[in-house]
Design a protein around this motif. Structure first.
Motif, mmCIF file in Angstrom:
data_model
loop_
_atom_site.group_PDB
_atom_site.id
_atom_site.type_symbol
_atom_site.label_atom_id
_atom_site.label_comp_id
_atom_site.label_asym_id
_atom_site.label_seq_id
_atom_site.Cartn_x
_atom_site.Cartn_y
_atom_site.Cartn_z
ATOM 1 N N TRP A 1 -10.800 -2.048 1.258
ATOM 2 C CA TRP A 1 -9.966 -2.928 2.077
ATOM 3 C C TRP A 1 -9.316 -4.048 1.275
ATOM 4 O O TRP A 1 -8.588 -4.867 1.794
ATOM 5 N N THR B 1 -10.146 3.839 4.161
ATOM 6 C CA THR B 1 -9.511 2.533 4.218
ATOM 7 C C THR B 1 -9.279 2.187 5.687
ATOM 8 O O THR B 1 -9.500 3.017 6.564
ATOM 9 N N MET C 1 -2.532 0.156 4.386
ATOM 10 C CA MET C 1 -3.401 0.177 3.221
ATOM 11 C C MET C 1 -3.417 1.572 2.601
ATOM 12 O O MET C 1 -3.421 1.726 1.377
#
Length: 400
Positions: free
Chosen positions: A117, A155, A160
């Motif tokens: 993250w 993720t 992302m």
């Protein structure tokens, strides 16, 4: 569902919080053996199942920078030794810290998975590091090898995943949102809120930033907003937290003689629900160089309490996607602070808009419940895990 008795997994995170605890507990429901390698455990609501084996290593050190890096390297060494010895037959699930620890899968035989993250080395762009820097080039090269070798790469957002696909085939990335500390709206009204009473907030419209004040959190934009809105006596800009940039911000507020800014330290776990409840508008700020896919956990906490949000992030950020999708927030870039100030003023003067956005925040929070931890585990176990978000379905339709 029945446990898979012959599978063992170890979760590693130098600083365990409610998310890591959730992962561990959900894995324990399906795996015969679950262990945790960590330097510290911060319990916020959910307790770690006592049947989970905990092996302690050194704690994460926040400051100064050289001590933090030393703590990272020491933790990596400990993890490497433990995975070679005590946990050599375990599957590995990496979470968060040290940020480079997932690269251990390049020198270890374990089945290794990771939750990403914060994308490194991309985060270093905040410091001015260029992509041709030796560290950046080396880490990027190692990422490609590490992610290619990984069993699962998770993720938390589509944006992302878009960022990660420079390192690994997009089809391998599993998108699964996380969840809030709070599972219900337990917001305390101002008339009954001790935090409001202690700090005399009952007459203010509180615009609150609560969290770390580090390099990726350009909280100075909140000071800029306070300066633009200094004539509105009913609006208070409240900054709660700690970090290397906090003294800089305090000095800036002092130099500008801003009466509408208030700094407070991090609140205790006991006081946190009350401090969060005091916010009329929650603020989430990310540096536009790295905000594309990041979604700070405070975003979900604000949703759970039905608190409207102001996002300062780039146009292509996941926060912008959420703001447009759920209508619980407004997202502006750093170049749109005049529009952000107008939004704050309009919201402070409209009870109807406050109620509308509060209800939208509660609806949004339904997508970020604790059950998401179970979804991580099920996707981990799925022989052909897929991403279930709208954008990912579209992606798969085009590419499979």
């Amino acid at each position: 569902m029945d446990k898979i008795k012959d599978r063992k997994i170890v979760v590693i995170n130098q600083a365990t919080n409610y998310l890591t605890i959730g992962f561990c507990n959900s894995f324990y429901e399906r795996f015969g053996s679950v262990s945790l390698i960590t330097g510290s455990i911060h319990v916020q609501g959910e307790q770690l199942n006592p049947a989970i084996t905990v092996t302690k290593i050194n704690k994460w050190v926040e400051r100064p920078s050289w001590k933090k890096m030393f703590s990272f390297l020491r933790a990596m060494l400990s993890m490497w030794v433990l995975l070679l010895t005590r946990y050599r037959k375990h599957e590995v699930f990496f979470v968060s810290l040290p940020p480079m620890a997932y690269l251990l899968n390049l020198v270890l035989p374990n089945r290794f998975s990771m939750v990403i993250w914060d994308v490194y080395p991309d985060v270093f762009k905040i410091t001015g590091m260029r992509e041709n820097h030796a560290v950046y080039k080396l880490w990027s090269r190692l990422n490609r090898r590490s992610f290619r070798k990984a069993y699962r790469v998770f993720t938390i957002s589509d944006r992302m995943a878009d960022l990660l696909q420079q390192y690994v085939d997009r089809a391998k990335i599993i998108v699964q949102p996380i969840w809030s500390i709070f599972q219900e709206n337990e917001k305390v009204i101002k008339e009954e809120n001790p935090f409001v009473q202690i700090h005399s907030l009952d007459t203010y419209f509180v615009v609150q930033y609560s969290g770390n004040i580090g390099l990726t959190h350009k909280v100075e934009v909140l000071v800029d907003l306070a300066e633009k809105m200094r004539e509105y006596d009913h609006i208070l800009f409240q900054i709660i937290g700690r970090g290397p940039r906090k003294p800089v911000l305090e000095k800036l507020v002092s130099e500008k003689s801003l009466p509408n800014c208030q700094f407070l330290p991090f609140q205790t776990d006991e006081m946190f629900p009350f401090s969060l409840s005091a916010a009329d508008l929650g603020v989430v700020i990310l540096d536009e160089k790295t905000s594309r896919g990041s979604v700070p956990s405070k975003s979900y906490n604000l949703m759970s309490y039905g608190i409207p949000s102001l996002y300062i992030a780039s146009e292509d950020s996941q926060l912008k996607v959420y703001a447009d999708k759920y209508n619980h927030a407004r997202c502006y870039s750093e170049q749109q602070l005049d529009e952000a100030a107008e939004f704050i003023l309009n919201l402070s003067e409209s009870k109807a808009l406050q109620k509308e956005m509060a209800l939208a925040a509660e609806r949004a929070s339904l997508d970020f419940r604790r059950n998401n931890a179970h979804k991580f585990v099920e996707k981990y176990l799925n022989e052909h895990p897929i991403i279930h978000t709208e954008e990912s379905v579209e992606y798969q339709a085009k590419n499979f």
